[in-house]
Write a protein that holds these residues in place. Structure first.
Motif, PDB file in Angstrom:
ATOM      1  N   TRP B   8     -96.197  35.860  37.651  1.00 30.09           N
ATOM      2  CA  TRP B   8     -95.402  37.076  37.832  1.00 30.09           C
ATOM      3  C   TRP B   8     -94.198  36.879  38.727  1.00 30.09           C
ATOM      4  N   LEU B   9     -94.273  35.937  39.664  1.00 28.67           N
ATOM      5  CA  LEU B   9     -93.225  35.817  40.688  1.00 28.67           C
ATOM      6  C   LEU B   9     -91.843  35.463  40.119  1.00 28.67           C
ATOM      7  N   PRO B  10     -91.713  34.433  39.290  1.00 33.50           N
ATOM      8  CA  PRO B  10     -90.373  34.114  38.779  1.00 33.50           C
ATOM      9  C   PRO B  10     -89.751  35.275  38.023  1.00 33.50           C
ATOM     10  N   TYR B  11     -90.553  35.948  37.218  1.00 33.00           N
ATOM     11  CA  TYR B  11     -90.005  37.057  36.417  1.00 33.00           C
ATOM     12  C   TYR B  11     -89.576  38.218  37.319  1.00 33.00           C
ATOM     13  N   LEU B  12     -90.374  38.442  38.360  1.00 38.92           N
ATOM     14  CA  LEU B  12     -90.026  39.512  39.308  1.00 38.92           C
ATOM     15  C   LEU B  12     -88.697  39.208  39.996  1.00 38.92           C
ATOM     16  N   LEU B  13     -88.535  37.949  40.403  1.00 38.43           N
ATOM     17  CA  LEU B  13     -87.299  37.576  41.110  1.00 38.43           C
ATOM     18  C   LEU B  13     -86.094  37.632  40.178  1.00 38.43           C
ATOM     19  N   ILE B  14     -86.287  37.236  38.922  1.00 32.49           N
ATOM     20  CA  ILE B  14     -85.179  37.313  37.958  1.00 32.49           C
ATOM     21  C   ILE B  14     -84.778  38.777  37.756  1.00 32.49           C
ATOM     22  N   LEU B  15     -85.776  39.625  37.622  1.00 21.91           N
ATOM     23  CA  LEU B  15     -85.486  41.059  37.462  1.00 21.91           C
ATOM     24  C   LEU B  15     -84.754  41.613  38.683  1.00 21.91           C
TER      25      LEU B  15
END
Lengths: 167, 293
Positions: B8-15
């Protein structure tokens, strides 16, 4: 948590880029220090920490840039996301992988930056940008990747020894 | 060397990164920028000073330094004299020509009723002096960061000058401690200008590579190489008469509506050190009077 030392390193990298490297011209261009650090960390530590460094490094770059805030964050986060993918680890030894990704990642990040600027209505000259900014930056990041690897792998090893520096 | 991914972390940061971009475009990131600037500004200021000191160490050979100082002094004096000369020409020669033209007009039209009017006094309240801390990191845009901010009275849109009366750019963003100056050679910069001698007007823009262009020059105008380009002061956004550069070459294509002139900047934008922000200046009053029937 890699950000204990990641924040100072990235902040230092961004500030050095702003006050010193902007005046440096090597092979007609200049390296992108923060981008190199982010790509190197993504190769050493993988997806999660790479993206985290990309996000934080991007914030610092945005803060030290005029124009739209967030373009650097998006570019560096996405590049770290690509570089940190598991399939990249099958591309050979770490040093080869890093050099390759430093060059290709820099190319990708700059194209993302230009793409976002176009979407936001800024005039962009692709030919001039490729010749004077993107090309030299990719080449210099490729050449400087062993240095950034040596520097960051030291932090990586210290973090592993102490056992408290991983994300 | 790699670790197991928390998906979840990479996608959260990209968002989150995209959210910053969107919020910035919506103008909602001011407080966040200010908060981050509190962290970054002292580091940047400290390192900027450190690098300046290190740079000084390289100039320790006494004779070289003395020679350098002499050259610098003479260059400064030369620049000051040139600027003074240009300003005097701007003030008296051009004014004289305009008055003569007005006199001719009144002589040629004796039946007209004319009322003379003076241009409102020129002059600028120049206050905050900003030291350039660093260049903007985005290589496709041209900004500098100065150590004068809203606490010093700096606000968005204020003109920024160097070396007397040379326009460097305008303040684009301000935080409490520092300001981002959009340089004249930024690709999105536009300045209403005119040529000092011929009074031909146009717009000064920049190509993405930083080359300055004066555009919107009517095709029947005759532009001379070497003419000084100054701000026109239209719209009251910038004071009139700030120097921008000199005409280097002129291009005109038959099919084009306007001529274009390549402008050589009056200053080297990569060597900016100390700048002045013009916080206020007298604007020429614009009043439209409707005559009563």
């Amino acid at each position: 948590m890699s950000l204990y030392f990641g924040i100072p390193i990235l902040l230092l990298g961004a500030v050095l880029q702003s006050i010193w490297l902007e005046d440096v011209r090597i092979l007609g261009g200049r390296p992108d220090l923060v981008m190199l650090l982010v790509i190197t960390w993504a190769i050493i530590r993988g997806l999660d920490e790479g993206v985290l460094w990309g996000f934080v490094g991007g914030l610092f770059c945005d803060l030290l840039s005029g124009g739209p805030f967030g373009v650097w964050s998006v570019a560096l986060t996405l590049v770290a996301f690509l570089v940190g993918q598991p399939w990249v680890h099958s591309l050979g030894p770490t040093s080869i992988r890093l050099a390759m990704m430093a060059g290709l990642g820099t190319l990708a990040a700059h194209h993302l930056l230009l793409g976002m600027l176009i979407l936001l209505g800024y005039p962009v000259d692709w030919g001039w940008s490729l010749q004077t900014i993107i090309g030299p930056a990719a080449l210099l990041n490729f050449l400087l990747s062993p240095l950034s690897f040596m520097a960051l792998v030291w932090f990586h090893q210290r973090g592993q020894r102490r056992g408290g520096l991983s994300l | 060397m790699t670790r197991r991914s928390r998906s979840w972390l990479p996608y959260l940061l990209i968002l989150l990164a995209f959210a910053f971009l969107v919020l910035s475009e919506a103008g909602l990131l001011g407080p966040f920028n200010n908060a981050l600037a509190y962290i970054v500004a002292p580091v940047e200021r400290g390192l900027s000073g450190l690098f300046q000191n290190i740079g000084e160490l390289f100039k320790t050979v006494r004779d070289v330094r003395e020679l350098q100082e002499t050259v610098d002094y003479l260059q400064e004096e030369n620049t000051a004299l040139r600027i003074e000369n240009i300003r005097l020409r701007e003030q008296y020669v051009a004014e004289n020509e305009q008055l003569r033209a007005l006199l001719n007009f009144s002589e040629e039209n004796p039946t007209y009723s004319l009322v003379g009017a003076n241009i409102v006094e020129r002059g600028c309240e120049i206050y905050p002096c900003g030291e350039v801390l660093g260049q903007g990191l985005n290589p496709y845009l041209r900004y500098v960061i100065i150590n004068a901010g809203s606490r010093d009275g700096v606000a968005v849109g204020m003109p920024v000058i160097a070396g007397g009366a040379t326009l460097v750019g305008r303040v684009a963003q301000v935080s409490r401690q520092q300001a981002y100056v959009q340089l004249v050679n930024d690709p999105t910069s536009e300045v209403a200008v005119m040529l000092q001698g011929s009074r031909i007007s146009g717009m000064l823009i920049s190509r993405p590579d930083g080359t300055l262009l004066m555009t919107q020059i009517l095709p029947d105008e005759t532009v001379e190489v070497g003419e000084i380009v100054i701000t026109a002061g239209l719209g009251g956004l910038l004071p009139k008469g700030l120097i921008l550069g000199q005409v280097e070459s002129i291009t005109y294509q038959e099919a084009a509506l306007f001529q274009e002139a390549v402008i050589r900047p009056a200053i080297d934008f990569r060597r900016l050190e100390v700048l002045l922000v013009i916080t206020d200046f007298p604007r020429q009053p614009m009043q439209i009077r409707l005559e009563e029937p």
